[in-house]
Scaffold this active site. Structure first.
Site, PDB file in Angstrom:
ATOM      1  N   HIS A 182     -39.626 -30.620  14.202  1.00 43.56           N
ATOM      2  CA  HIS A 182     -38.994 -29.556  14.970  1.00 43.56           C
ATOM      3  C   HIS A 182     -40.003 -28.516  15.432  1.00 43.56           C
ATOM      4  O   HIS A 182     -40.334 -27.595  14.687  1.00 43.56           O
ATOM      5  CB  HIS A 182     -37.926 -28.877  14.106  1.00 43.56           C
ATOM      6  CG  HIS A 182     -36.884 -29.827  13.610  1.00 43.56           C
ATOM      7  ND1 HIS A 182     -37.095 -30.664  12.536  1.00 43.56           N
ATOM      8  CD2 HIS A 182     -35.622 -30.080  14.054  1.00 43.56           C
ATOM      9  CE1 HIS A 182     -36.003 -31.397  12.335  1.00 43.56           C
ATOM     10  NE2 HIS A 182     -35.092 -31.057  13.239  1.00 43.56           N
ATOM     11  N   HIS A 196     -35.853 -28.068  20.304  1.00 41.45           N
ATOM     12  CA  HIS A 196     -35.450 -27.825  18.913  1.00 41.45           C
ATOM     13  C   HIS A 196     -36.040 -28.881  17.975  1.00 41.45           C
ATOM     14  O   HIS A 196     -36.670 -28.549  16.980  1.00 41.45           O
ATOM     15  CB  HIS A 196     -33.921 -27.819  18.788  1.00 41.45           C
ATOM     16  CG  HIS A 196     -33.447 -28.121  17.411  1.00 41.45           C
ATOM     17  ND1 HIS A 196     -33.287 -27.150  16.462  1.00 41.45           N
ATOM     18  CD2 HIS A 196     -33.142 -29.306  16.797  1.00 41.45           C
ATOM     19  CE1 HIS A 196     -32.894 -27.720  15.325  1.00 41.45           C
ATOM     20  NE2 HIS A 196     -32.800 -29.022  15.508  1.00 41.45           N
ATOM     21  N   GLU A 247     -16.853 -20.129  -4.150  1.00 39.70           N
ATOM     22  CA  GLU A 247     -17.564 -21.111  -4.976  1.00 39.70           C
ATOM     23  C   GLU A 247     -18.914 -21.500  -4.391  1.00 39.70           C
ATOM     24  O   GLU A 247     -19.902 -21.656  -5.116  1.00 39.70           O
ATOM     25  CB  GLU A 247     -16.712 -22.373  -5.164  1.00 39.70           C
ATOM     26  CG  GLU A 247     -15.433 -22.156  -5.970  1.00 39.70           C
ATOM     27  CD  GLU A 247     -14.273 -21.635  -5.126  1.00 39.70           C
ATOM     28  OE1 GLU A 247     -14.439 -21.514  -3.885  1.00 39.70           O
ATOM     29  OE2 GLU A 247     -13.203 -21.363  -5.684  1.00 39.70           O
ATOM     30  N   HIS A 261      -5.051 -29.856  -8.016  1.00 42.80           N
ATOM     31  CA  HIS A 261      -5.795 -29.192  -9.086  1.00 42.80           C
ATOM     32  C   HIS A 261      -6.244 -30.139 -10.194  1.00 42.80           C
ATOM     33  O   HIS A 261      -6.871 -29.704 -11.155  1.00 42.80           O
ATOM     34  CB  HIS A 261      -4.946 -28.068  -9.693  1.00 42.80           C
ATOM     35  CG  HIS A 261      -4.883 -26.842  -8.827  1.00 42.80           C
ATOM     36  ND1 HIS A 261      -4.528 -26.891  -7.503  1.00 42.80           N
ATOM     37  CD2 HIS A 261      -5.165 -25.541  -9.100  1.00 42.80           C
ATOM     38  CE1 HIS A 261      -4.572 -25.669  -6.997  1.00 42.80           C
ATOM     39  NE2 HIS A 261      -4.961 -24.823  -7.939  1.00 42.80           N
TER      40      HIS A 261
END
Ligand SMILES: Cc1ncc(C[n+]2csc(CCOP(=O)(O)OP(=O)(O)O)c2C)c(N)n1
Ligand SMILES: [Mg+2]
Length: 683
Positions: A31, A265, A410, A472
């Site tokens: 890159h 890029h 999280e 869950h």
């Protein structure tokens, strides 16, 4: 800025551009856009902003620099080579080749001076929040009114991609709330990503967003060194808020035909454009990997000044140490072995306790013995049992609090745990329900790639969660965590095993790839190493009985990941389980014995150690005598045990759960002593 300094920095920027396009061209991969676009910032940072001593990249009080936009790795490699981090130019010439110290994306532990492994966008940004957080914790632990021994900035270079990723939003929100004033992020705002202009998919005001997060936000030209420097000074003096410096940049700057386009890029320029670029920026188009003597002389001087700053810090440190012998002792252990003897809680055989609750008791003992341990949960501390009683909440106003509150974030939590771990001087854990491990999986994977000893505490580790239902109830999480190379998943079967699991996790250190073993690593792949890398603790919501253990069981777990809970000479059946299912097997073994079977039971708290011992041929023959039939019971997906038993010898859960009472679900899914007996009798 002195005119000679400015000229030298400009020359360094030019040299970075040349090195970067040559490296990418030699690899025919990589890159060039970011290194060309941010060469000036990089040169300025390493020349006159960072507090660093290239001769000692482990200096505890160095400023940290994280290249969050890891695809711009040639920028970092050029800087590390130029400023004397011992990165040979030969490795730049072998950019992205097997065994090079310049891999495609920067790798912590492999290349000296790389603060973390980056490449997954946003990860560097979020991890840097943890690094900056760790700085404030250790500043509050060690600094005195007379001496500051912890006082450094954490700098980040992030791109459009990093700021689009959700994790940077979580992490920025947390950093703003916590007022991490020494975190300074440069945003390479070039309005280009892979597919084209950012107007395709990213049109919000990043400035307004970060202002709303309670950050200091500045706009700056990306190429005027004095303007950037002034912005950095303002960012440094804002001590109550993290800072975002939005740099107006051009991707691929210097390339006459590709600058400002999305092609540059991640596509090598090609020989003609490489030449054209060198001509345009004032380098010799016929030379490759060119660095002038003047460049080296300048960076050598920078390094000398850095060494002086380090010496000055050493002398402050020495007088601090003299005046504060107790703190010094703690420093040495915190930044060294991180070992202390822990007065583990005693658990009575026959008593019943969920392993999450046992873990909570263990944590109190750990925190008392180890002042370098901090941690918290993503808003589930009461369920995860991770609260350190009486040790305060870490907040902007209380950097001494040892309970971290990540909020319901999280992914940012996992990143922060990694950042704290990378910073040094601390051991950190982060907790949530096991099913939400998926929300932080990228960070667990990065910890494993970096081989750092982050600790992840996942409670509610099976369908035994009960009424909350399939969303869950973890099913595939155990298996999916276990396939992360180098990660250890510890699933204790009772309170005593829980203490041992903590002990094993706390013993781990950072593993390092070195020049000497990079060849090995390439040859063998990263193997599980019980001495280093991250750990997961898989803990139950439901109560489990503490059972009697044989002599030497702890050493067996450490060496083999397993031990024989119920020994049987010449067994015809061997039952093997982890965690909550060991108790089921002990009951099943009694029932089977009554029916005349000869049954041995093994507990396997660490499948990783068990697999390794089996592969290495060190597993004692008494564990799995050849003639016996082996069965495995684990309340999770079969995949973990492929290679040990076929599905006909496995009892577990390879489908989603159901909402209902845990005891009823156990019967419904057939994860009971009776079901084990039935299976054994059937075969
Ligand atoms: C999580 C993640 N998703 C996707 C990618 C692949 N990728 C690498 S760079 C990039 C675009 C990044 O754009 P930007 O950050 O603006 O960098 P620039 O093109 O300006 O150098 C993408 C999508 C990645 N590395 N990480
Ligand atoms: Mg961009």
């Amino acid at each position: 800025m002195e005119i000679t300094t400015k000229k030298s920095i400009e020359s360094i920027a030019r040299t970075i551009r040349g090195l970067s396009i040559d490296g990418v061209q030699a690899a025919n991969s990589g890159h060039p856009g970011l290194p060309l676009g941010c060469a000036d910032l990089g040169a300025l940072l390493y020349s006159s902003i960072l507090k660093h001593d290239p001769a000692d990249s482990g200096w505890a009080d160095r400023d940290r620099f994280v290249l969050s936009a890891g695809h711009g790795s040639m920028l970092l490699y050029s800087l590390l080579h130029l400023f004397g981090y011992g990165l040979p130019i030969e490795d730049l010439k072998r950019f992205r080749q097997l065994g090079s110290l310049c891999p495609g994306h920067p790798e912590f532990g492999l290349t000296n001076g790389v603060e973390m492994t980056t490449g997954p966008l946003g990860a560097g940004f979020a991890t840097a929040v943890g690094i900056a957080l760790a700085e404030t914790v250790n500043a509050s632990r060690f600094n005195t009114s007379a001496h500051k021994v912890v006082d450094h900035f954490t700098y980040v270079l992030a791109g459009d991609g990093c700021l689009m990723e959700g994790v940077s939003s979580e992490a920025a929100s947390l950093a703003g709330h916590l007022g991490l004033g020494k975190l300074i992020v440069f945003y390479d705002s070039n309005h280009i990503t892979i597919e084209g202009g950012t107007d395709l998919a990213f049109s919000e005001s990043v400035a307004k967003r970060f202002e709303a997060y309670n950050w200091q936000v500045q706009l700056s030209d990306g190429y005027d060194l004095e303007t950037i420097e002034a912005a950095v000074l303002r960012a440094q003096s804002e001590t109550g808020k993290p800072s975002l410096i939005i740099l107006n940049t051009t991707i691929g700057k210097g390339s006459p035909n590709r600058a400002g386009t999305h092609e540059i890029h991640g596509t090598p320029l090609g020989p003609d454009e490489v030449k054209a670029t060198k001509l345009a920026i004032g380098l010799d188009p016929e030379k490759f990997f060119q660095v002038s003597d003047a460049d080296y002389a300048f960076t050598a001087n920078v390094a000398k000044a850095g060494a002086k700053a380090h010496e000055a810090w050493d002398s402050v440190f020495a007088s601090w140490a003299k005046a504060n012998p107790e703190k010094k002792k703690e420093w040495d252990i915190s930044y060294g072995t991180r070992h202390a003897d822990i007065a583990w809680p005693k658990f009575e055989v026959g008593s019943k306790l969920a392993t999450r609750a046992a873990s909570g008791q263990c944590l109190q003992a750990i925190a008392a013995a180890m002042p370098w341990v901090i941690g918290g949960s993503a808003d589930l501390a009461p369920s995860n049992n991770t609260n350190l009683k009486g040790l305060g909440d870490y907040q902007k106003e209380n950097r001494a609090g040892r309970n971290l509150h990540f909020g319901v974030r999280e992914h940012a939590m996992g990143s922060a745990i990694n950042g704290i771990t990378l910073h040094g001087g601390l051991t950190a854990y982060g907790a949530t329900f096991m099913v939400f491990a998926d929300y932080m999986r990228p960070t667990i994977r990065l910890a494993a790639i970096m081989r750092i000893p982050s600790i992840f505490v996942f409670t509610h580790d099976s369908f035994q969660v009960g009424e909350d239902g399939p969303t869950h109830q973890p099913v595939e999480q155990l298996a999916s965590l276990r396939i992360i190379p180098g990660l250890e998943v510890l699933r204790p079967a009772d309170s005593e095993e829980t203490a041992l699991a903590w002990e094993l996790a706390l013993k781990k250190r950072s593993g390092h790839h070195t020049r000497a073993n990079v060849g090995d690593r390439v040859a063998t792949g990263i193997e599980f190493d019980p001495e280093n890398g991250p750990s997961v603790l898989a803990l139950t919501r439901q109560n489990l009985s503490v059972f009697a253990k044989p002599e030497g069981w702890k050493a067996d777990v450490a060496h083999f990941g397993a031990y024989v809970v119920r020994a049987q000479k010449n067994p015809d059946v061997i039952l093997l389980a982890t965690g909550s299912e060991v108790g089921i097997l002990l009951n099943a073994a009694e029932l089977l014995t009554n029916k005349g079977k000869r049954v041995q039971v093994l507990s396997v708290p660490s499948l990783e150690r068990f697999r390794k011992a089996r592969k290495d041929g060190t597993l004692p023959s008494s564990f799995l005598p050849a003639k016996a039939v082996l069965y495995v019971v684990e309340a999770g997906h079969y995949l973990s045990w492929a290679g040990f038993v076929d599905e006909e010898h496995f009892i577990g859960l390879s489908r989603f759960g159901e909402s209902g009472k845990a005891e009823e679900l156990a019967v419904y899914f057939g994860i009971t002593p009776d079901a084990v007996v039935e299976l054994v009798e059937k075969n």
